[in-house]
Design an enzyme around this catalytic site. Structure first.
Site, PDB file in Angstrom:
ATOM      1  N   ARG A  70       0.845  -1.189   0.000  1.00  0.00           N
ATOM      2  CA  ARG A  70       0.000   0.000   0.000  1.00  0.00           C
ATOM      3  C   ARG A  70       0.880   1.239   0.000  1.00  0.00           C
ATOM      4  NH1 ARG A  70      -4.712  -1.706   4.383  1.00  0.00           N
ATOM      5  NH2 ARG A  70      -5.323  -3.626   3.334  1.00  0.00           N
ATOM      6  N   ARG A 112       2.931   1.091  10.341  1.00  0.00           N
ATOM      7  CA  ARG A 112       2.346   1.447   9.044  1.00  0.00           C
ATOM      8  C   ARG A 112       3.429   1.373   7.977  1.00  0.00           C
ATOM      9  NH1 ARG A 112      -2.448   4.069   7.924  1.00  0.00           N
ATOM     10  NH2 ARG A 112      -2.701   4.639  10.103  1.00  0.00           N
ATOM     11  N   GLU A 131      -5.792  -0.879  15.649  1.00  0.00           N
ATOM     12  CA  GLU A 131      -6.419  -1.861  14.757  1.00  0.00           C
ATOM     13  C   GLU A 131      -5.455  -2.974  14.359  1.00  0.00           C
ATOM     14  OE1 GLU A 131      -7.616  -2.335  10.119  1.00  0.00           O
ATOM     15  OE2 GLU A 131      -7.554  -0.290  10.926  1.00  0.00           O
ATOM     16  N   SER A 171      -9.801  -6.016  10.449  1.00  0.00           N
ATOM     17  CA  SER A 171     -11.105  -5.491  10.041  1.00  0.00           C
ATOM     18  C   SER A 171     -11.867  -6.629   9.386  1.00  0.00           C
ATOM     19  CB  SER A 171     -10.951  -4.338   9.042  1.00  0.00           C
ATOM     20  OG  SER A 171     -10.516  -3.160   9.671  1.00  0.00           O
ATOM     21  N   ARG A 183       1.461  -6.313  12.648  1.00  0.00           N
ATOM     22  CA  ARG A 183       0.847  -5.670  13.811  1.00  0.00           C
ATOM     23  C   ARG A 183       0.684  -6.667  14.960  1.00  0.00           C
ATOM     24  NH1 ARG A 183      -3.160  -0.666  12.408  1.00  0.00           N
ATOM     25  NH2 ARG A 183      -1.714   0.402  11.010  1.00  0.00           N
TER      26      ARG A 183
END
Length: 430
Positions: free
Chosen positions: A262, A277, A349, A352, A391
């Protein structure tokens, strides 16, 4: 993708649902374009009928020796043919415009999704575990003594630039162990089929899973047109594109461990420390293809699959349902699972889990044939992180940190680490 027929039937309801997301009403523009498209199609069909009629009369005039009528009708056929071609081209252009507009409109939220503007309006629905008192000021993952030497951001920057990391030694092995642990649970206990998918996909796959055209800037495209996957949701979901499945084949439940890429467009200056990130990361993904009647229950099942992994890893977490203003473009409803990170003194987070309804299925024409033999219907698609590996590594390292810089590792990882249960302060597995 939205169904223009549903918008025709209830334009006010469509605009009201978009308003819950904070989006402007657009049904009148869509319906005007749709009306112009349908009028042009109707005119083309009428001109085609005139052309066909004149074509039949041409032969009769020639057979009757009526040269003047023959020439008139032949000229009329030519005119109508040109008219039909022009009208069909205009209808095709209007249809492309309508399709493009529909593809850029977010999915409509489910009725039970809470209204809100941003993450502050998300609603907590579950909490597990209690963050333990470490007895000292907790460090972030990259500051823990046993981790620091094996998490190399400087070398990664030399190779690739910012937001990359080189993992070495024991930390690299723990990272690998986490992915293996997740896959094994999903396959052996959760009934998912393990898949090994490409990380390079075509435009059609990105479009079909709602990543294009609106969010192209968030991805990486190669010089020959392929896209690096932002998540294996893309190839997994697209396996059923242009298929008509038998109802008895549903649900289809898949999982894959892949690299993900990403660009993080629009997140400059956000979470730049450590590996929270990254431009390149690994994730174990879950994807389900279901009958429409089963998708609500399937989302809850997928959510429990993800929560269970964190419980086994003994990582405190909370689960929130995202409000309308924080929900992703393609989702009807999303649950985020947020793991406790002592170094940040916050929940962040780690997964999801979303249902898209038939939003993606319409874009990629994925349908099933009802068992009663009725007309093919669109399937429902769901996706969820199970889990984000990097993560999860952060959460394991921060929650297990000790005052001397060592890290106590979750017992469930011992079989993947040669029976070792601790990362020592000097970076060794013991």
């Amino acid at each position: 993708m939205h169904d223009i027929r549903a918008i025709r039937d209830n334009p006010a309801g469509f605009d009201a649902a978009l308003a819950r997301r904070g989006d402007a009403p657009i049904s009148s523009d869509l319906l005007a374009l749709d009306e112009a498209r349908r009028a042009k199609i109707s005119a083309a069909e009428s001109a085609q009928a005139d052309q066909n009629k004149a074509s039949k009369e041409v032969g009769a005039a020639k057979a009757a020796g009526n040269e003047a009528e023959f020439e008139r009708l032949r000229a009329l056929v030519g005119e109508k043919k040109a008219e039909v071609a022009a009208m069909q081209a205009e209808a095709k252009s209007l249809n492309a415009q309508l399709t493009d507009q529909l593809a850029r409109i977010a999915n409509l939220p489910a009725e039970d999704v809470p209204d809100g503007a941003d993450e502050d309006d998300n609603v907590e629905v579950n909490r597990w575990g209690t963050p333990r008192d470490l007895g000292f000021a907790p460090k972030e993952h990259f500051e823990v003594a046993g981790v620091a030497a094996s998490m190399d951001f400087e070398t990664a920057a030399k190779i690739s630039g910012s937001r990359f990391v080189v993992l070495k030694g024991a930390v690299a092995r723990i990272h690998r162990a986490l992915a293996q642990f997740m896959i094994d649970i999903h396959v052996d206990e959760n009934g998912l089929t393990e898949m090994q998918t490409p990380v390079l996909v075509r435009n059609e796959a990105m479009y079909g899973t709602d990543k294009l055209p609106k969010f192209g800037e968030d991805g990486y495209q190669t010089t020959n047109g392929w896209w690096l996957v932002p998540t294996s949701e893309v190839p997994l979901t697209y396996t059923v594109a242009d298929e008509i499945l038998e109802q008895t084949a549903l649900p289809i439940r898949m999982t894959a461990h892949t690299l993900c890429f990403r660009s993080e467009a629009g997140s400059a200056g956000k979470d730049t420390s450590g590996m929270l990130r990254q431009h390149q990361f690994e994730k174990v993904e879950m994807v389900s293809i279901t009958h429409p009647d089963d998708s609500e229950a399937e989302q809850k099942r997928m959510l429990r699959c993800a929560e269970d992994l964190l419980e086994r890893l003994e990582i405190p977490f909370r689960t929130v349902v995202l409000c309308t203003g924080d929900m992703g473009f393609g989702a009807r409803r999303t649950y985020d699972i947020e793991a406790w990170l002592p170094g940040q003194n916050a929940y962040r987070e780690i997964s999801s889990v979303s249902t898209t309804g038939d939003f993606q299925a319409r874009r990629m024409n994925a349908r099933f044939r009802p068992a009663d033999g009725g007309k093919p219907q669109f399937v429902h698609t769901l996706n969820g992180s199970g889990l984000a590996v990097g993560r999860c590594l952060i959460a394991v390292l921060e929650n297990g940190q000790q005052a001397d810089g060592a890290v106590t590792l979750p017992a469930v990882l011992a079989p993947y680490l040669g029976g070792k249960t601790t990362l020592s302060a000097d970076g060794q597995l013991v």
